[in-house]
Motif scaffolding. Sequence first.
Motif, mmCIF file in Angstrom:
data_model
loop_
_atom_site.group_PDB
_atom_site.id
_atom_site.type_symbol
_atom_site.label_atom_id
_atom_site.label_comp_id
_atom_site.label_asym_id
_atom_site.label_seq_id
_atom_site.Cartn_x
_atom_site.Cartn_y
_atom_site.Cartn_z
ATOM 1 N N ASN A 1 22.042 -55.502 2.877
ATOM 2 C CA ASN A 1 23.444 -55.053 2.961
ATOM 3 C C ASN A 1 23.611 -53.560 2.649
ATOM 4 O OD1 ASN A 1 26.248 -55.363 3.276
ATOM 5 N ND2 ASN A 1 26.520 -55.709 1.083
ATOM 6 N N LEU B 1 34.575 -64.548 5.035
ATOM 7 C CA LEU B 1 33.739 -65.300 4.094
ATOM 8 C C LEU B 1 32.354 -64.659 3.985
ATOM 9 C CD1 LEU B 1 34.537 -67.981 2.673
ATOM 10 C CD2 LEU B 1 32.994 -69.127 4.268
ATOM 11 N N LEU B 2 31.776 -64.290 5.152
ATOM 12 C CA LEU B 2 30.447 -63.675 5.167
ATOM 13 C C LEU B 2 30.459 -62.322 4.458
ATOM 14 C CD1 LEU B 2 29.191 -64.560 8.758
ATOM 15 C CD2 LEU B 2 28.284 -65.397 6.581
ATOM 16 N N CYS B 3 31.517 -61.566 4.665
ATOM 17 C CA CYS B 3 31.632 -60.272 3.999
ATOM 18 C C CYS B 3 31.703 -60.465 2.493
ATOM 19 C CB CYS B 3 32.870 -59.514 4.466
ATOM 20 S SG CYS B 3 32.707 -58.903 6.141
ATOM 21 N N GLY B 4 32.443 -61.467 2.107
ATOM 22 C CA GLY B 4 32.563 -61.787 0.676
ATOM 23 C C GLY B 4 31.206 -62.130 0.097
ATOM 24 N N LEU B 5 30.456 -62.961 0.831
ATOM 25 C CA LEU B 5 29.126 -63.372 0.373
ATOM 26 C C LEU B 5 28.183 -62.176 0.289
ATOM 27 C CD1 LEU B 5 28.344 -66.740 2.182
ATOM 28 C CD2 LEU B 5 28.311 -66.296 -0.269
ATOM 29 N N ALA B 6 28.251 -61.323 1.306
ATOM 30 C CA ALA B 6 27.369 -60.157 1.348
ATOM 31 C C ALA B 6 27.602 -59.286 0.131
ATOM 32 C CB ALA B 6 27.636 -59.357 2.617
ATOM 33 N N SER B 7 28.856 -59.058 -0.189
ATOM 34 C CA SER B 7 29.154 -58.183 -1.300
ATOM 35 C C SER B 7 28.866 -58.904 -2.612
ATOM 36 C CB SER B 7 30.587 -57.686 -1.174
ATOM 37 O OG SER B 7 31.333 -58.027 -2.266
ATOM 38 N N PHE B 8 29.088 -60.222 -2.642
ATOM 39 C CA PHE B 8 28.821 -61.022 -3.837
ATOM 40 C C PHE B 8 27.334 -61.033 -4.157
ATOM 41 C CE2 PHE B 8 28.568 -65.309 -5.940
ATOM 42 C CZ PHE B 8 29.318 -64.965 -7.050
ATOM 43 N N SER B 9 26.502 -61.113 -3.093
ATOM 44 C CA SER B 9 25.052 -61.190 -3.319
ATOM 45 C C SER B 9 24.529 -59.914 -3.975
ATOM 46 C CB SER B 9 24.321 -61.471 -2.013
ATOM 47 O OG SER B 9 24.371 -60.342 -1.173
ATOM 48 N N ASP B 10 25.249 -58.802 -3.789
ATOM 49 C CA ASP B 10 24.827 -57.545 -4.423
ATOM 50 C C ASP B 10 24.926 -57.606 -5.948
ATOM 51 O OD1 ASP B 10 24.120 -56.317 -2.105
ATOM 52 O OD2 ASP B 10 26.009 -55.259 -1.832
ATOM 53 N N TYR B 11 25.782 -58.481 -6.456
ATOM 54 C CA TYR B 11 25.891 -58.611 -7.912
ATOM 55 C C TYR B 11 24.601 -59.147 -8.517
ATOM 56 C CZ TYR B 11 30.962 -57.919 -7.932
ATOM 57 O OH TYR B 11 32.209 -57.386 -7.826
#
Length: 167
Positions: free
Chosen positions: A76, A21-31
Amino acid sequence: MYSFGYRFNTVFTAAAVLVALLCGLASFSDYFSTPSVHASAQVLKINRFRKQLNGNDEVALTLNISVDLQSTFTWNTKQVFLFIAAEYETAKNSLNQISLWDHIIPDKDKAKFQTQITNKYPLIDQGSNLRGKKIKLVLHWHVMPKVGRMIKDNMVMSEFHLPEMYT
Ligand SMILES: *[C@@H]1O[C@H](CO)[C@@H](O)[C@H](O)[C@H]1NC(C)=O
């Protein structure tokens, strides 16, 4: 009755889900980060401009570059890879792209710099199309994240014309 193995497995699964979930959020926040990159380049000198014995044009040049990629760094970001490409059109190819110089920026403190460079990789045309040719100098950068997908982007730094004559 719950065995130790079963309980361990439950805890482990919950932790794995959390990490995912955290990895998903980290990559999502880059958008949501919209970096504003500043870069410019001037040709200081054409050091060599000649036709090789095989008929291909070859150019060596010195550039004054100024790059600010600090805004591409987030918590990130692992590192940023950049390269400067010479891009031009010929009758055969609508885009010829030749990397002249590359560099890896390990952290934000080193992401803003101004320097003079000569091309690390030769600018060689597949033919003799470069006399008087309009060349775009394009900065390409790849933001390599700690987790998530790599982001690639580019911007035109400047344009110039090569001389009509070989040196
Ligand atoms: C190189 O560029 C910087 C700013 O972009 C400028 O201040 C400096 O004078 C330039 N150097 C040369 C030799 O043109």
